[in-house]
Scaffold this motif. Sequence first.
Motif, PDB file in Angstrom:
ATOM      1  N   GLU A  34       0.830  -1.207   0.000  1.00 29.66           N
ATOM      2  CA  GLU A  34       0.000   0.000   0.000  1.00 29.66           C
ATOM      3  C   GLU A  34       0.862   1.254   0.000  1.00 29.66           C
ATOM      4  OE1 GLU A  34      -3.545   2.241   0.054  1.00 29.66           O
ATOM      5  OE2 GLU A  34      -3.150   0.121  -0.388  1.00 29.66           O
ATOM      6  N   ILE A  35       1.937   1.247   0.787  1.00 31.66           N
ATOM      7  CA  ILE A  35       2.845   2.412   0.820  1.00 31.66           C
ATOM      8  C   ILE A  35       3.490   2.611  -0.536  1.00 31.66           C
ATOM      9  CG2 ILE A  35       5.018   3.246   1.797  1.00 31.66           C
ATOM     10  CD1 ILE A  35       4.167   1.953   4.445  1.00 31.66           C
ATOM     11  N   LEU A  36       3.951   1.512  -1.153  1.00 33.47           N
ATOM     12  CA  LEU A  36       4.560   1.629  -2.482  1.00 33.47           C
ATOM     13  C   LEU A  36       3.561   2.156  -3.493  1.00 33.47           C
ATOM     14  CD1 LEU A  36       7.016   1.122  -4.257  1.00 33.47           C
ATOM     15  CD2 LEU A  36       6.215  -1.225  -4.601  1.00 33.47           C
ATOM     16  N   GLN A  37       2.312   1.679  -3.418  1.00 28.73           N
ATOM     17  CA  GLN A  37       1.277   2.153  -4.335  1.00 28.73           C
ATOM     18  C   GLN A  37       1.030   3.650  -4.147  1.00 28.73           C
ATOM     19  OE1 GLN A  37      -0.279   0.397  -6.649  1.00 28.73           O
ATOM     20  NE2 GLN A  37      -1.977   1.736  -7.225  1.00 28.73           N
ATOM     21  N   ARG A  38       0.932   4.096  -2.910  1.00 26.07           N
ATOM     22  CA  ARG A  38       0.664   5.523  -2.662  1.00 26.07           C
ATOM     23  C   ARG A  38       1.857   6.394  -3.036  1.00 26.07           C
ATOM     24  NH1 ARG A  38      -2.911   6.085   2.908  1.00 26.07           N
ATOM     25  NH2 ARG A  38      -4.538   4.588   2.304  1.00 26.07           N
ATOM     26  N   VAL A  39       3.075   5.897  -2.815  1.00 21.99           N
ATOM     27  CA  VAL A  39       4.258   6.673  -3.199  1.00 21.99           C
ATOM     28  C   VAL A  39       4.297   6.858  -4.709  1.00 21.99           C
ATOM     29  CG1 VAL A  39       6.774   6.608  -3.291  1.00 21.99           C
ATOM     30  CG2 VAL A  39       5.596   6.088  -1.166  1.00 21.99           C
ATOM     31  N   ILE A  40       3.979   5.802  -5.457  1.00 22.58           N
ATOM     32  CA  ILE A  40       3.962   5.912  -6.924  1.00 22.58           C
ATOM     33  C   ILE A  40       2.895   6.910  -7.362  1.00 22.58           C
ATOM     34  CG2 ILE A  40       3.473   4.628  -9.031  1.00 22.58           C
ATOM     35  CD1 ILE A  40       4.758   2.194  -7.716  1.00 22.58           C
TER      36      ILE A  40
END
Length: 363
Positions: free
Chosen positions: A82-88
Motif C-alpha cells: 500500500e505504501i509503495l502504491q501511494r508513493v507511486i
Amino acid sequence: MASGDFCSPGEGMEILQQVCSKQLPPCNLSEKDLLQNPHFSKLLLSLAQHVDESGLSLTLAKEQAQAWKEVRLHKTTWLRSEILQRVIQELLVDYYVKTQDTNLTSEDKKFHETLEQRLLVTELTGLLGPSREKEMPPLLGVEKADLLELMPPSEDFVWMRARLPLEVEEQLKKKCFTLLCYHDPNSDSDSETLKAAKVWKLAEILVGEKQQCQDAKSQQQEQMVLLEKKSATYSQVLLRCLALLQRLLQEHRLKTQSELDRINAQYLEIKCSAMILKLRMEELKILSDTYTTEKVEVHRLIRDRLEGAICLQEQDMEKSRQVLSTYEVLGEEFDRLVKEYTQLKQATENKRWALQEFNKACR
C-alpha cells in the motif's frame, strides 16, 4: 458454612494478595469476603493457573497470540504494498504539478508517462481478471488482451523499472524528513546527513513514545478503577455519617428540646415582667413630671370634699330607704293614697296656673 471452613485473617490477606497478583478479570473482593468464603478464594487461585489476565484459557490465549502474529505479518505485507502504491501515485501527482511550474526534461516526462501507463494498464487488467469474465461479460466489450496491447514498450518499461527504486527512495526520504521535522522542529535546519542519522533512530524513538503512551493509558485505567473503588467507599462512609447524624438528632436534640422550651418560656416570662415594670416606671415618671406638689395637694382637698359629699348623699339615701321601707308596710292603701295625692297636687298646680293667667287678664 461450618466454622472450620473459615480461615484466619492472616491467611485471608495472603489469599487476597495472591488473587490480586494473578490479575484476574475485575472482581471487587475484600478481605471480609475471602474470610467468609475461603473455598471461593481457592477456586479463584485454581482458575488463575488455567486462565490469563483477560479471562481466556491458556490454550486459547496461545492460539490467539499466534493468530495475531499472522495478522500482523499480513498487515505488514499489505502496508508495504500500500505504501509503495501511494508513493507511486504521489510521484505522478507531483509530476503533473511540476509540469505547470517548471520545464521537465524528456527523460522525466518519459519516465512518468511510462509509469502512469503501466500502472493504469495493470489496474484495469486486475479489474478484468478471470473471475470477472466468468461472472459477467466484459465491460464495453474490452478484453484483457486489448489492455495488454496498451502496455508501454519493453525497453521503456525496463528503463523505467531500473529508475523507479531511486525515485521511490527519494520520495520516501522526503517523507521521512517531513516526519522528522514534524516530530522535532529543530531538525529543519540540519544537514541531510544529520537528518538521515536522526531518521535512523526515529523509529525506536516513536516506539518508545508509543510504549510510554500505552503505559500512561494503563496507569490511567488503573487509577480510574481505584477512583471508582474509592468513590464507592466514600459513598458508603457518607451514608454511615448521615445515619449517625440522624441518630444524634433523634436521640439528643429531641431529649433536650423540652428543657430548652422550658428555659425559653421562663426567659420570656421574666422579660415580660421586666417590660411591665418598665412601663409602670415610665407611667409614674410621666405623672411626676406632669403634677407638681401644689397640684397634688389641691387634688387631695377636692377628693376629700367629694368623698365627704358622697358620704352625706349616702346617708340621705339610707334615710330615704328607711322611710320608704316604712311606707311599704302599708301596702296597696299607701299606693292609692300616693296616687290621690299626686292627682290633687296636679289639680292644685293647674288651678294655680289658671288663677295666675286670670289675674294677668284682669290687669
